[in-house]
Structures are given as structure tokens and as C-alpha cells.
Motif scaffolding. Structure first.
Motif, PDB file in Angstrom:
ATOM      1  N   ALA A   2       0.924  -1.129   0.073  1.00 57.64           N
ATOM      2  CA  ALA A   2      -0.003   0.080  -0.145  1.00 57.64           C
ATOM      3  C   ALA A   2       1.152   1.249   0.038  1.00 57.64           C
ATOM      4  CB  ALA A   2      -0.844  -0.110   1.559  1.00 57.64           C
ATOM      5  N   LYS A   3       0.437   2.145  -0.732  1.00 58.94           N
ATOM      6  CA  LYS A   3       1.248   3.417  -0.825  1.00 58.94           C
ATOM      7  C   LYS A   3       1.066   4.258   0.375  1.00 58.94           C
ATOM      8  CE  LYS A   3       2.646   2.695  -4.964  1.00 58.94           C
ATOM      9  NZ  LYS A   3       4.093   2.327  -5.264  1.00 58.94           N
ATOM     10  N   LEU A   4       1.833   5.200   1.000  1.00 58.38           N
ATOM     11  CA  LEU A   4       1.685   6.305   1.734  1.00 58.38           C
ATOM     12  C   LEU A   4       0.654   7.316   1.252  1.00 58.38           C
ATOM     13  CD1 LEU A   4       5.236   6.680   3.191  1.00 58.38           C
ATOM     14  CD2 LEU A   4       3.209   5.219   4.441  1.00 58.38           C
TER      15      LEU A   4
END
Length: 137
Positions: A2-4
Motif C-alpha cells: 500500500a502507498k503512503l
């Protein structure tokens, strides 16, 4: 993976939360939302939130505040920059800082991000704060 998505909060060590909290509330229009104090360790934390719930600033006072003052040239935090939408809003902040007697450097073109303008000032502990206006499209 998951991306920040964004920064959730920023925690700053201050020498005296009783001095810093009113300054951040008054000058930056942040709102105190919670406070935690640990008498056994001397730790004190105050969470301040922006008006639009966009971000939080946590002011932390540790028991040992006999350390040297803030210096952006040491490893760690260099400065904190907040963003506004326009140069006109940046000018409003400049007026606000003047109204509250906060020493600041007049808004000037950024040397880091072409087309942006930046207003630089410091909190009661000398932590460098900035307000940025990116180029208007």
C-alpha cells in the motif's frame, strides 16, 4: 504494498507546552483536541488539529528539557512548511504574523521550488516554520 497517503501528524519537541500550545493556537489557528500527561515520567503531549482536520501537530515536552535549543543544522528536523492556496493567502498570513508580533522574513520567491513563494518564521522554541504558496495555475 500500500502507498503512503499523507502525513498523519507532526510531533515537535518543545521546552514548555504551557508556553507553546497557546502560541500555536493563537498564531496558527490550531485547535487543542487532546492532552496527555504522565506524572511518573514527566512526559506531556498536546495534540493540535488544523481547522479542516487536514493535519495534526503534536507538541511534546519531555522531562529533560535542559537540552540545547533548536538548530536546523543538526541532524533531525530542519523545518516545517505549511501550504496555502495562493499568494494572496500568503499575504494574509504575513499580516497575521505582524499582528501577533511574530518576527518573520517577508514572503519571497522560493529557491527550492520554482514559482513558489515562502514566508519564514520561528515558534517560541526557535523551530523554523514556513508558509508556502505554490504557483497559481
Amino acid at each position: 504494498m500500500a502507498k503512503l497517503m499523507s502525513v498523519h501528524h507532526l510531533a515537535l519537541t518543545v521546552t514548555d507546552v504551557d508556553r507553546s500550545v497557546p502560541w500555536y493556537v493563537r498564531v496558527l489557528e490550531l485547535e487543542e483536541v487532546t492532552r496527555r500527561e504522565e506524572p511518573e515520567t514527566g512526559l506531556r503531549k498536546v495534540v493540535l488539529r488544523s481547522a479542516g482536520d487536514e493535519f495534526s501537530v503534536v507538541l511534546v515536552q519531555h522531562a529533560d528539557t535542559g537540552r540545547r535549543g533548536f538548530d536546523e543544522r543538526r541532524t533531525g528536523l530542519d523545518h516545517v512548511a505549511f501550504r496555502v492556496h495562493s499568494a494572496a493567502e500568503l499575504a494574509e498570513w504575513e499580516s497575521r504574523l505582524a499582528e501577533f508580533g511574530v518576527h518573520y522574513q517577508q514572503a519571497a520567491p522560493s529557491r527550492t521550488f520554482e514559482g513558489s513563494r515562502v514566508l519564514v518564521f520561528r515558534d517560541p522554541d526557535g523551530i523554523q516554520l514556513e508558509i508556502w504558496a505554490d504557483p497559481e495555475l
